[in-house]
Design a protein around this motif. Structure first.
Motif, PDB file in Angstrom:
ATOM      1  N   GLN A 289      94.447   5.914  -5.977  1.00  0.00           N
ATOM      2  CA  GLN A 289      94.074   7.073  -5.872  1.00  0.00           C
ATOM      3  C   GLN A 289      94.608   7.848  -7.285  1.00  0.00           C
ATOM      4  OE1 GLN A 289      91.710   9.487  -3.841  1.00  0.00           O
ATOM      5  NE2 GLN A 289      92.203  10.161  -6.210  1.00  0.00           N
ATOM      6  N   PRO A 290      93.989   8.311  -8.174  1.00  0.00           N
ATOM      7  CA  PRO A 290      94.524   8.775  -9.209  1.00  0.00           C
ATOM      8  C   PRO A 290      95.130  10.366  -8.881  1.00  0.00           C
ATOM      9  CG  PRO A 290      92.560   7.756 -10.123  1.00  0.00           C
ATOM     10  CD  PRO A 290      92.797   7.803  -8.547  1.00  0.00           C
ATOM     11  N   PHE A 291      96.187  10.694  -9.652  1.00  0.00           N
ATOM     12  CA  PHE A 291      96.517  12.050  -9.735  1.00  0.00           C
ATOM     13  C   PHE A 291      97.664  12.248  -8.218  1.00  0.00           C
ATOM     14  CE2 PHE A 291      93.787  13.224 -12.679  1.00  0.00           C
ATOM     15  CZ  PHE A 291      94.049  14.422 -13.424  1.00  0.00           C
ATOM     16  N   THR A 292      97.681  11.272  -7.619  1.00  0.00           N
ATOM     17  CA  THR A 292      98.616  11.189  -6.669  1.00  0.00           C
ATOM     18  C   THR A 292     100.156  11.555  -6.620  1.00  0.00           C
ATOM     19  OG1 THR A 292      97.220   9.671  -5.137  1.00  0.00           O
ATOM     20  CG2 THR A 292      99.470  10.008  -4.400  1.00  0.00           C
ATOM     21  N   VAL A 293     100.546  10.654  -8.004  1.00  0.00           N
ATOM     22  CA  VAL A 293     101.874  10.913  -8.155  1.00  0.00           C
ATOM     23  C   VAL A 293     101.968  12.278  -9.068  1.00  0.00           C
ATOM     24  CG1 VAL A 293     101.778   9.450 -10.134  1.00  0.00           C
ATOM     25  CG2 VAL A 293     103.978   9.612  -8.953  1.00  0.00           C
ATOM     26  N   ALA A 294     103.004  12.962  -9.157  1.00  0.00           N
ATOM     27  CA  ALA A 294     103.364  14.093 -10.010  1.00  0.00           C
ATOM     28  C   ALA A 294     103.979  13.397 -11.112  1.00  0.00           C
ATOM     29  CB  ALA A 294     104.599  14.933  -9.399  1.00  0.00           C
ATOM     30  N   THR A 295     103.409  14.028 -12.290  1.00  0.00           N
ATOM     31  CA  THR A 295     103.730  13.567 -13.503  1.00  0.00           C
ATOM     32  C   THR A 295     105.324  13.922 -13.762  1.00  0.00           C
ATOM     33  OG1 THR A 295     101.741  14.203 -14.709  1.00  0.00           O
ATOM     34  CG2 THR A 295     103.524  14.018 -16.139  1.00  0.00           C
ATOM     35  N   TYR A 296     106.114  13.135 -14.500  1.00  0.00           N
ATOM     36  CA  TYR A 296     107.586  13.184 -14.547  1.00  0.00           C
ATOM     37  C   TYR A 296     108.429  13.113 -13.162  1.00  0.00           C
ATOM     38  CZ  TYR A 296     106.751  14.577 -19.340  1.00  0.00           C
ATOM     39  OH  TYR A 296     106.349  14.344 -20.605  1.00  0.00           O
ATOM     40  N   SER A 297     107.853  12.417 -12.232  1.00  0.00           N
ATOM     41  CA  SER A 297     108.520  12.144 -10.785  1.00  0.00           C
ATOM     42  C   SER A 297     109.800  11.288 -11.172  1.00  0.00           C
ATOM     43  CB  SER A 297     107.560  11.297  -9.841  1.00  0.00           C
ATOM     44  OG  SER A 297     106.885  12.270  -9.035  1.00  0.00           O
ATOM     45  N   ALA A 298     110.838  11.784 -10.692  1.00  0.00           N
ATOM     46  CA  ALA A 298     111.810  10.852 -10.940  1.00  0.00           C
ATOM     47  C   ALA A 298     112.060   9.343 -10.203  1.00  0.00           C
ATOM     48  CB  ALA A 298     113.169  11.385 -10.272  1.00  0.00           C
ATOM     49  N   PRO A 299     112.111   8.203 -10.564  1.00  0.00           N
ATOM     50  CA  PRO A 299     112.145   7.005  -9.666  1.00  0.00           C
ATOM     51  C   PRO A 299     112.912   6.992  -8.712  1.00  0.00           C
ATOM     52  CG  PRO A 299     113.646   6.766 -11.603  1.00  0.00           C
ATOM     53  CD  PRO A 299     113.121   8.114 -11.719  1.00  0.00           C
ATOM     54  N   THR A 300     112.613   6.232  -7.515  1.00  0.00           N
ATOM     55  CA  THR A 300     113.592   6.148  -6.246  1.00  0.00           C
ATOM     56  C   THR A 300     114.588   4.863  -6.751  1.00  0.00           C
ATOM     57  OG1 THR A 300     111.809   4.457  -5.319  1.00  0.00           O
ATOM     58  CG2 THR A 300     111.707   6.958  -4.842  1.00  0.00           C
ATOM     59  N   PRO A 301     115.456   4.913  -5.649  1.00  0.00           N
ATOM     60  CA  PRO A 301     116.305   3.684  -6.068  1.00  0.00           C
ATOM     61  C   PRO A 301     115.390   2.418  -5.877  1.00  0.00           C
ATOM     62  CG  PRO A 301     117.431   5.201  -4.650  1.00  0.00           C
ATOM     63  CD  PRO A 301     116.101   5.683  -4.839  1.00  0.00           C
ATOM     64  N   ALA A 302     116.076   1.151  -6.260  1.00  0.00           N
ATOM     65  CA  ALA A 302     115.143  -0.086  -6.227  1.00  0.00           C
ATOM     66  C   ALA A 302     114.742  -0.330  -4.744  1.00  0.00           C
ATOM     67  CB  ALA A 302     116.062  -1.159  -6.633  1.00  0.00           C
ATOM     68  N   GLY A 303     113.580  -0.662  -4.495  1.00  0.00           N
ATOM     69  CA  GLY A 303     113.137  -0.954  -3.068  1.00  0.00           C
ATOM     70  C   GLY A 303     112.489   0.481  -2.204  1.00  0.00           C
TER      71      GLY A 303
ATOM     72  N   SER B 125     113.360  15.901 -13.974  1.00  0.00           N
ATOM     73  CA  SER B 125     113.249  16.178 -12.897  1.00  0.00           C
ATOM     74  C   SER B 125     114.096  15.379 -11.925  1.00  0.00           C
ATOM     75  CB  SER B 125     111.917  16.161 -12.254  1.00  0.00           C
ATOM     76  OG  SER B 125     111.730  16.520 -10.846  1.00  0.00           O
ATOM     77  N   ALA B 126     114.896  15.597 -10.868  1.00  0.00           N
ATOM     78  CA  ALA B 126     115.481  14.827 -10.058  1.00  0.00           C
ATOM     79  C   ALA B 126     114.876  14.449  -8.884  1.00  0.00           C
ATOM     80  CB  ALA B 126     116.912  15.334  -9.658  1.00  0.00           C
ATOM     81  N   LEU B 127     113.483  15.007  -8.920  1.00  0.00           N
ATOM     82  CA  LEU B 127     112.749  14.969  -7.395  1.00  0.00           C
ATOM     83  C   LEU B 127     111.378  13.921  -7.844  1.00  0.00           C
ATOM     84  CD1 LEU B 127     112.320  18.762  -6.724  1.00  0.00           C
ATOM     85  CD2 LEU B 127     113.727  17.149  -5.705  1.00  0.00           C
ATOM     86  N   PHE B 128     110.847  13.382  -6.766  1.00  0.00           N
ATOM     87  CA  PHE B 128     109.631  12.687  -6.982  1.00  0.00           C
ATOM     88  C   PHE B 128     108.664  13.678  -6.407  1.00  0.00           C
ATOM     89  CE2 PHE B 128     111.444  10.542  -3.260  1.00  0.00           C
ATOM     90  CZ  PHE B 128     110.472  11.090  -2.456  1.00  0.00           C
ATOM     91  N   GLY B 129     107.371  13.500  -6.545  1.00  0.00           N
ATOM     92  CA  GLY B 129     106.345  14.492  -5.935  1.00  0.00           C
ATOM     93  C   GLY B 129     105.123  13.779  -5.937  1.00  0.00           C
ATOM     94  N   PHE B 130     104.298  14.065  -4.538  1.00  0.00           N
ATOM     95  CA  PHE B 130     103.076  13.420  -4.644  1.00  0.00           C
ATOM     96  C   PHE B 130     102.081  14.811  -3.946  1.00  0.00           C
ATOM     97  CE2 PHE B 130     105.809  10.146  -3.744  1.00  0.00           C
ATOM     98  CZ  PHE B 130     104.907   8.838  -4.123  1.00  0.00           C
ATOM     99  N   SER B 131     100.721  14.402  -4.668  1.00  0.00           N
ATOM    100  CA  SER B 131      99.590  15.263  -4.233  1.00  0.00           C
ATOM    101  C   SER B 131      98.495  14.853  -3.493  1.00  0.00           C
ATOM    102  CB  SER B 131      99.114  15.835  -5.810  1.00  0.00           C
ATOM    103  OG  SER B 131      98.099  16.645  -5.554  1.00  0.00           O
TER     104      SER B 131
END
Length: 612
Positions: free
Chosen positions: A106-120, A192-198
């Motif tokens: 689903q395109p646009f789900t992730v916020a642009t410039y979301s920070a990566p999560t730790p591995a896994g 950003s230190a955050l990740f985001g989802f739409s």
């Protein structure tokens, strides 16, 4: 108008190729410095050569986030490789999920410039956040479930970061299209230190209900940071006796972004092919001026090009520019007419009358298909804005469909693109570029076009005053005077008068600040180098003011347009009242005094404007 080959260019547009370009570009995630944008740039370069352009190059700029072009920072390299959010009904993440969102599906789900999560990935609690509740200590290590009222609060991201949140989920950007539900675009700061989802509203309601029952989220975001920022260029040479006419279309945005702006990119490729075909068919259709094409990241690509041209030996600036942004909308589906956005009325230019005449010719020749067009004052939401800055001061016009209800959402898909509208935009861009590159139409034709345009402007101003109930008021008289002076300037240009004489006519000789001319207050002048960069200007504000303006712009982006129009009129000769009055006349509407005062005060507080 025999010297504008509209009909022959309409026939020369390779419509199927243009639509194929839209479809191919829509398959790439085209973030400003990403692997997808690099792949799209390669595709465009190949198509540009096939269309007949020469000197096709792909320049790559380091995407390190540092200031590179005056106040413009390079983008930060960012390609989402994985972006998944799974919501489970409780701590048992093995239970069937309540909700699942995956950017790959689903395109646009992730916020642009979301920070990566730790591995896994991470597993975290969900915490509800509404517009009336400041973030509390419970957000530490959690994912915020953010409603629309909270999302538009300018301080939200800083608050979430300070509270220790890992990320956020919202449906705030949803476009509200009534025939479908698709997530809208979220863009976080590059650091950003955050990740985001739409999510869609339905998905968000299910998420919020699950959060109230103690659900937990499993998020995984992985990012590649190796891509550069590419800018593609190519040229149709002139005969060497003139300068250059430029056409631009921004190449970026997440997939599919078919109309915004795969349509503009494809239309430029089609314009190159159509102009090449017409030139091959008739050698007399050559031109004095070269026609140069640019495709790159929005704003930043043109900033990089202009900065390069400002260096010794960097090459000439354009005589005029045509920007194509969101040009393919199916008017019935997207509910947005074709718009010709004019240059700001800060420097007299014949570009608007010529552009509108060409577009009118194109629509008349395609009247068998439905659709309308209209002119617009300068708003400055795309690449043409850089050329309005006094330091560049090149006439620039934009073709667009700004009211597209699917814009900046995953619903901006190729099925919303009309082949007829793409042919119109392509032919109009090509025809206008041709007439400009050829030195303009004959004096007789030009005079007739400008006279009719000026009469239309006078009638439109009178209609605006009547509609707003401002007949007999200072504002109504001021608008009439403003239009009379500017149409006199354009008639003088059409008759062959020097630019300095036309400018004097446009500015008038009076010292009355109410007409937008020099007044008795302290002159306001600019304090920035290079093209105006409102993002950098906002960054120079104290946090409280920046948050307030951010909230205003999130609620109504036209505040950003007013801010831009105010700033470019600060010429060191007019005072604040004159700048505000001239801006209102340029936008063809009175400005709310309280809101305008806040915007002007912010420009002064940032230090980007100063009163002498």
């Amino acid at each position: 108008m025999d010297d504008v080959p509209v009909e022959s260019l309409l026939r020369a547009v390779p419509a199927e190729d243009v639509m194929d370009h839209v479809a191919r570009l829509s398959s790439y995630d085209r973030y400003q410095a990403s692997l997808g944008l690099e792949r799209a740039a390669g595709m465009v370069a190949d198509a540009a050569e096939a269309a007949g352009l020469t000197d096709v190059t792909v320049d790559r700029y380091a995407a390190d986030g540092r200031p590179q072009w005056w106040s413009f920072r390079a983008p930060v390299s960012w390609t989402p490789l994985t972006a998944r959010l799974t919501v489970h009904p409780g701590k048992d993440t093995g239970a069937p999920p309540v909700l699942r969102a995956d950017h790959a599906e689903q395109p646009f789900t992730v916020a642009t410039y979301s920070a990566p999560t730790p591995a896994g990935g991470v597993t975290a609690p969900l915490v509800r956040l509404t517009g009336t509740e400041p973030p509390g200590p419970g957000l530490a290590g959690a994912v915020a479930v953010v409603d629309r009222a909270a999302f538009v609060r300018g301080s939200l991201l800083a608050e979430l970061t300070a509270a220790g949140a890992l990320g956020l989920v919202t449906d705030a950007p949803w476009k509200g299209a009534d025939d479908d539900q698709h997530p809208g675009r979220i863009e976080l700061p590059p650091d950003s230190a955050l990740f985001g989802f739409s999510l869609t509203p339905d998905g968000f309601r299910r998420l919020a209900a699950a959060a109230d029952r103690g659900a937990v989220a499993r998020a995984e975001v992985t990012v590649d940071r190796t891509a550069a920022m590419p800018v593609v260029s190519g040229v149709l040479p002139g005969d060497g006796t003139g300068g250059e006419i430029w056409l631009t279309a921004h190449l970026c945005h997440p997939r599919p972004s078919a109309n915004d702006n795969a349509s503009g990119v494809a239309a430029l490729l089609g314009a190159a092919a159509a102009l090449s075909r017409v030139r091959r068919a008739d050698a007399r259709t050559g031109a004095r001026h070269a026609i140069r094409f640019f495709w790159g990241a929005e704003f930043l690509g043109n900033a990089a090009v202009l900065h390069g041209r400002s260096q010794p030996g960097g090459g000439p600036l354009p005589e005029a520019l045509i920007n194509l942004d969101m040009v393919g909308e199916d008017q019935a589906l997207c509910r947005s007419p074709f718009v010709v956005e004019r240059p700001p009325e800060t420097t007299p230019t014949l570009l608007a009358p010529l552009a509108e005449h060409v577009v009118d010719r194109v629509f008349a020749a395609t009247a068998h298909s439905p659709g309308t067009w209209s002119p617009s004052p300068f708003l400055g939401f795309s690449d043409h804005a850089l050329y309005a800055d006094p330091s560049v001061d090149r006439p620039a016009v934009q073709f667009c469909h700004p009211a597209d209800r699917f814009n900046h959402s995953a619903a901006d898909t190729p099925d919303k693109v009309s082949q007829v509208e793409m042919v119109r935009a392509t032919a109009a861009g090509a025809a206008l570029a041709h007439v400009l590159a050829s030195g303009g139409p004959s004096r007789t034709v030009l005079t007739d076009v400008v006279d009719r345009w000026c009469e239309g402007e006078r009638a439109a101003a009178e209609a605006t005053v009547r509609r707003l109930g401002r007949a007999g008021t200072d504002w109504g008289r001021g608008l009439a005077d403003h239009v009379a002076r500017r149409t006199a300037a354009l008639r003088a240009l059409a008759a062959g008068a020097p630019a300095a004489e036309a400018r004097a006519l446009a500015e008038g000789r009076s010292g009355d600040p109410g007409t937008g001319r020099p007044g008795g207050g302290r002159p306001v002048h600019r304090n920035w180098e290079g093209p105006l960069n409102l993002r950098a200007m906002l960054g120079a504000l104290p946090p409280a003011t920046r948050d307030r303006l951010g909230g205003m712009i999130a609620e109504d982006k036209h505040h950003l347009s007013v801010l831009f129009n105010l700033a470019i009129r600060a010429d060191g000769r007019r005072d604040r009242a004159a700048v505000v009055a001239d801006t209102s006349y340029g936008l063809r509407r009175p400005l709310r005094s309280g809101t305008t005062a806040l915007l002007f005060d912010a420009l002064l507080e940032s230090g980007w404007l100063a009163e002498s």
